[in-house]
Design an enzyme around this catalytic site. Structure first.
Site, PDB file in Angstrom:
ATOM      1  N   ASP A  27      24.523  10.644  15.402  1.00 15.76           N
ATOM      2  CA  ASP A  27      24.567  12.003  15.954  1.00 15.76           C
ATOM      3  C   ASP A  27      24.061  12.988  14.893  1.00 15.76           C
ATOM      4  O   ASP A  27      23.232  12.611  14.069  1.00 15.76           O
ATOM      5  CB  ASP A  27      25.994  12.317  16.431  1.00 15.76           C
ATOM      6  CG  ASP A  27      26.008  13.336  17.554  1.00 15.76           C
ATOM      7  OD1 ASP A  27      25.449  14.420  17.370  1.00 15.76           O
ATOM      8  OD2 ASP A  27      26.570  13.045  18.635  1.00 15.76           O
ATOM      9  N   HIS A  31      20.486  12.877  14.745  1.00 16.34           N
ATOM     10  CA  HIS A  31      19.974  14.000  15.536  1.00 16.34           C
ATOM     11  C   HIS A  31      19.503  15.170  14.682  1.00 16.34           C
ATOM     12  O   HIS A  31      19.150  16.218  15.198  1.00 16.34           O
ATOM     13  CB  HIS A  31      21.030  14.477  16.536  1.00 16.34           C
ATOM     14  CG  HIS A  31      21.395  13.435  17.563  1.00 16.34           C
ATOM     15  ND1 HIS A  31      22.327  13.630  18.543  1.00 16.34           N
ATOM     16  CD2 HIS A  31      20.929  12.163  17.748  1.00 16.34           C
ATOM     17  CE1 HIS A  31      22.427  12.545  19.290  1.00 16.34           C
ATOM     18  NE2 HIS A  31      21.597  11.630  18.811  1.00 16.34           N
TER      19      HIS A  31
END
Ligand SMILES: *[C@@H]1O[C@H](CO)[C@@H](O)[C@H](O)[C@H]1NC(C)=O
Ligand SMILES: *[C@@H]1O[C@H](CO)[C@@H](O)[C@H](O)[C@H]1NC(C)=O
Ligand SMILES: *[C@@H]1O[C@H](CO)[C@@H](O)[C@H](O)[C@H]1NC(C)=O
Length: 411
Positions: free
Chosen positions: A222, A245
């Site tokens: 993430d 991310h």
């Protein structure tokens, strides 16, 4: 004469000995293996840990809690201040979180610190969150009432915190969370979890100020680092992100405080991440401001969306298409950002219909895309970008949607 010299020497030696023992006395070491801890990877060491914490915390002048080399199973613990002096947590071994989840217990932490001032965590050791045994319980994309999985490290109301030379792997949820912290320095930290692991953000900062994250490596499923509501005076430098991310300011707009200011990101690299540097706000949203974001000297390698402002953030697509974000984004500088994008969307600046972005500056951007979908492009709406130096892809020369008359691009 001689005797007085000898006297002075003895006196000097005495002073040195006294001062060394003073230093040592300040640094009383509480070794968990001498407090009932067992480094066999099976025995629960949470009581040995909290007992050592209590002793160190109650010692005038503080103390150091030591985990020597070895594997220590530790069940979730909360370590509370206030303490009577600085506390060290020296992890030389490996701390192992329990496997799986206890289905009835919904706790947000593995190791949590609360209300501590002057805390130093170091030692070159490893925190293993045992995430693979729990990630399949994460169904938050389908179920908003989903169970929360624990973060490896949580810091609530912690001030004067240093974290240095620590590795954190496979957290069940995010790795390190700062809430309401002040004066934090993170250096030489190595965070890793697989690219496909859910919500394993590296470092999440909220309601905290004066936080530095330096010279670290973060590979997760993430966000690498996220800066959420109430983050101010944050410096990030020498951080390598990927996979994951990328770095995100936001998501903002759902809480009562939606402000982020003075975020300085320099000398970082992003390899194979979904985003590079992103600002995201929900639409519709409450009021707030993102201001003074400075991004400089960034290398991107095969990043899907290297530069992003998204004020229509809505990952689950259950948002209103007609109402816009009420977060004002102002004073954002992106300087010397180069490398490759893995899609044509190198620069995307999608600002709010009702609060167009103000003073967004791009200088020396060199992001290329090689692939079937043509060259890298910039896409903008509700923003007038101020540019300087090289612009590859060419900057949006005029906004896709006409800006209102009262929008002053020069300020
Ligand atoms: C970070 O930790 C991971 C897992 O222990 C290891 O594989 C990797 O080599 C480390 N990276 C650095 C830069 O130390
Ligand atoms: C970033 O890198 C530049 C060039 O290598 C260096 O001069 C500068 O001191 C670095 N800045 C920080 C904050 O590390
Ligand atoms: C821009 O990047 C390309 C390839 O990534 C490189 O060949 C070129 O020299 C760069 N241009 C400038 C002005 O830095």
């Amino acid at each position: 004469m001689v005797s007085s010299l000898v006297g002075q020497f003895v006196c000097f030696v005495f002073l040195v000995v006294v001062s060394i023992s003073r230093v040592r006395a300040k640094q009383t070491v509480f070794d968990v293996t001498k407090n009932g801890g067992v480094a066999d990877g099976k025995t629960d060491n949470s009581k040995a840990f909290t007992d050592a914490w209590t002793q160190a915390c109650q010692t005038i002048g503080g103390g150091v809690i030591l985990f020597p080399t070895g594997k220590y199973l530790v069940r979730p613990v909360i370590l509370k201040g206030e303490c009577k002096g600085p506390i060290g947590l020296q992890i030389e071994g490996t701390l192992l979180a329990p496997q799986g989840v206890q289905s009835s217990v919904d706790i947000d932490h593995w190791i949590k610190f609360q209300h501590v001032d002057n805390l130093n965590i170091n030692g070159g050791g490893l925190l293993d969150g045992q995430g693979p045994s729990a990630w399949h319980h994460n169904n938050c994309l389908e179920d908003p009432e989903c169970m929360r999985l624990p973060a490896n490290l949580r810091f609530d109301f912690v001030t004067n915190l240093n974290i240095d030379h620590i590795t954190s792997i496979n957290s069940k949820n995010l790795h390190i969370n700062f809430f309401a912290c002040k004066d934090v320095k993170v250096t030489n930290v190595n965070i890793s979890a697989p690219a496909e692991s859910p919500n394993t953000d590296g470092i999440h900062i909220g309601s905290s100020s004066n936080v530095q994250i330096l010279d670290s490596v973060i590979a997760t499923g993430d966000d690498c680092i996220s800066f959420s509501a109430g983050s101010s005076k944050i410096t990030v430098s020498g951080v390598h992100c990927g996979p994951g991310h990328g770095m995100s300011i936001g998501s903002l707009g759902r809480g009562n405080n939606n402000d982020v200011s003075f975020v300085d990101i320099r000398n970082c690299s992003f390899v194979g991440t979904d985003n590079g540097v992103r600002i995201k706000t929900w639409a519709p949203s409450k009021q707030g401001t993102v201001s003074h974001v400075y991004v400089e000297n960034i290398r991107m390698e095969q990043v899907k969306n290297p530069i992003v402002i998204d004020q229509n953030y809505c990952p689950a697509r259950r948002c209103s298409a007609t109402e816009s974000s009420q977060i004002q984004i102002v004073d954002v500088k992106m300087i010397n950002i180069w490398g490759t994008s893995s899609t044509p969307n190198a620069v995307t600046l999608k600002c709010s219909e009702t609060k167009p972005c103000q003073n967004i500056q791009l200088r020396d951007i060199n992001l290329s895309y090689k692939g079937p979908e043509g060259p890298a492009v910039s896409a903008c709406s509700k923003v007038d970008v101020i540019t300087d130096g090289k612009q590859n892809p060419p900057a949006c020369t005029k906004p896709v949607i006409q800006v209102p008359h009262n929008f002053d691009v020069l300020n």
